[in-house]
Design an enzyme around this catalytic site. Sequence first.
Site, short mmCIF file in Angstrom:
data_model
loop_
_atom_site.label_atom_id
_atom_site.label_comp_id
_atom_site.label_asym_id
_atom_site.label_seq_id
_atom_site.Cartn_x
_atom_site.Cartn_y
_atom_site.Cartn_z
N HIS A 133 6.11 -3.72 13.63
CA HIS A 133 6.69 -4.09 12.34
C HIS A 133 8.14 -3.61 12.20
O HIS A 133 8.54 -2.65 12.83
CB HIS A 133 5.88 -3.51 11.19
CG HIS A 133 4.51 -4.09 11.09
ND1 HIS A 133 4.23 -5.41 11.33
CD2 HIS A 133 3.33 -3.51 10.78
CE1 HIS A 133 2.93 -5.61 11.16
NE2 HIS A 133 2.36 -4.48 10.84
N HIS B 89 0.72 5.55 2.66
CA HIS B 89 -0.27 4.81 1.89
C HIS B 89 -0.64 5.60 0.65
O HIS B 89 -0.70 6.82 0.71
CB HIS B 89 -1.56 4.62 2.71
CG HIS B 89 -1.48 3.53 3.73
ND1 HIS B 89 -2.34 3.46 4.80
CD2 HIS B 89 -0.65 2.45 3.83
CE1 HIS B 89 -2.04 2.39 5.52
NE2 HIS B 89 -1.03 1.77 4.97
N ASN C 234 0.79 -1.23 0.00
CA ASN C 234 0.00 0.00 0.00
C ASN C 234 0.82 1.28 0.00
O ASN C 234 0.28 2.36 0.23
CB ASN C 234 -0.97 -0.02 1.18
CG ASN C 234 -2.13 -0.97 0.92
OD1 ASN C 234 -2.48 -1.21 -0.24
ND2 ASN C 234 -2.71 -1.52 1.97
N TRP D 96 7.41 -0.04 -0.30
CA TRP D 96 8.42 1.02 -0.19
C TRP D 96 8.20 1.74 1.15
O TRP D 96 7.51 2.76 1.22
CB TRP D 96 8.33 2.00 -1.37
CG TRP D 96 9.45 3.00 -1.34
CD1 TRP D 96 9.38 4.29 -0.88
CD2 TRP D 96 10.80 2.80 -1.77
NE1 TRP D 96 10.61 4.90 -0.98
CE2 TRP D 96 11.51 4.00 -1.53
CE3 TRP D 96 11.49 1.71 -2.32
CZ2 TRP D 96 12.87 4.14 -1.83
CZ3 TRP D 96 12.84 1.87 -2.62
CH2 TRP D 96 13.51 3.07 -2.39
N1 CTP Z 1 4.01 -1.52 2.66
C1 CTP Z 1 5.26 -1.04 2.30
N2 CTP Z 1 5.54 0.29 2.36
C2 CTP Z 1 4.60 1.16 2.81
C3 CTP Z 1 3.33 0.69 3.18
C4 CTP Z 1 3.07 -0.67 3.10
O1 CTP Z 1 6.12 -1.82 1.93
N3 CTP Z 1 4.90 2.46 2.83
C5 CTP Z 1 3.70 -2.96 2.52
C6 CTP Z 1 3.86 -3.74 3.82
O2 CTP Z 1 4.36 -5.03 3.53
C7 CTP Z 1 2.44 -3.84 4.32
C8 CTP Z 1 1.63 -3.90 3.03
O3 CTP Z 1 2.35 -3.09 2.11
O4 CTP Z 1 2.18 -4.97 5.10
C9 CTP Z 1 0.21 -3.40 3.17
O5 CTP Z 1 0.21 -2.12 3.74
P1 CTP Z 1 -0.64 -1.79 5.05
O6 CTP Z 1 -2.07 -1.86 4.74
O7 CTP Z 1 -0.12 -0.53 5.64
O8 CTP Z 1 -0.26 -3.07 5.96
P2 CTP Z 1 0.20 -3.28 7.48
O9 CTP Z 1 1.14 -2.21 7.94
O10 CTP Z 1 0.66 -4.69 7.62
O11 CTP Z 1 -1.11 -3.12 8.26
P3 CTP Z 1 -1.25 -3.17 9.82
O12 CTP Z 1 -0.40 -2.07 10.41
O13 CTP Z 1 -2.72 -2.93 10.00
O14 CTP Z 1 -0.77 -4.51 10.23
#
Ligand code: CTP
Length: 319
Positions: free
Chosen positions: A293, A277, A109, A263
Amino acid sequence: GAEVVINGSSSPAVVDRSNESIKHNIQPASAKWRHNQTLSLRIRKQILKFLDAEKDISVLKGTLKPGDIIHYIFDRDSTMNVSQNLYDLLPRSSPLKNKHFGTCAIVGNSGVLLNSGCGPEIDTHSFVIRCNLAPVQEYARDVGLKTDLVTMNPSVIQRAFEDLVNATWREKLLQRLHSLNGSILWIPAFMARGGKERVEWVNELILKHRVNVRTAYPSLRLLHAVRGYWLTNKVHIKRPTTGLLMYTLATRFCNQIYLYGFWPFPLDQNQNPVKYHYYDSLKYGYTSQASPHTMPLEFKALKSLHEQGALKLTVGQCD
Ligand code: CTP
């Protein structure tokens, strides 16, 4: 057998976030990248020692009954009862049973997708995985529309749908669910107790309105198994992100895996700002101590796999 080197260096990750994005320079999508079939198969085999996506993607009806008690994975002292609604929505057999795809897309995302023009390319893949009910319609040019599986952390109901406080938000969620049109909706229902009511609301909505989705609820062992696999490969993640979980599962049923929207850095490779996002104003949280994370660490591992041809990361424009 030869070892898969995922974490390029043997020293612990050096935390220097000032110019993190520079260090992660990735060649443009058009640059030469070749799929390494041998390595992909080796990784699949290794991961199969820890988990089996076909099984662990969802708890099945045969294994639970209404009233059963489950301990939350992150809140071991808290329990939930398997409700009749949850039971009704458990699949009878794995939604991935005997599935094999030539190429899969996993769409993260990150705001790096904005202005990428990657939509059409993403939609050409045989199986497209998205995360956390991310919107597509308004962003189709950059993220595509095809959705075969979409995840939904219960927290999304709070963050993106105002905890369904009124009919307008319930309708919004309902529309989003209807738009899934037969794809798999993957709900981690057994992770944290905070999601209890939210999972129940969604289950109820799906049943009441006969929403056409195939619900799946990841197995109780999935998270630890995924973490175990990556730890064994010296990737010291605290709690795998949804994106990493999806990659790990996809190795089982996808021949080639393409990642978009991964990213986790505030600047792109040209030092331009990148939204956390692509669709909302959420800010970078992974730098905080509280965040479970370790996205930059995950990214480093994925980048190394990209360089070895086990997966393809696209972090810029598509051709
Ligand atoms: N992601 C990424 N870089 C970002 C945002 C997201 O690489 N700037 C990747 C991550 O692997 C993430 C996935 O895209 O798990 C989906 O994004 P998100 O919906 O933000 O997931 P999570 O952070 O896993 O959600 P949560 O905090 O609710 O667990």
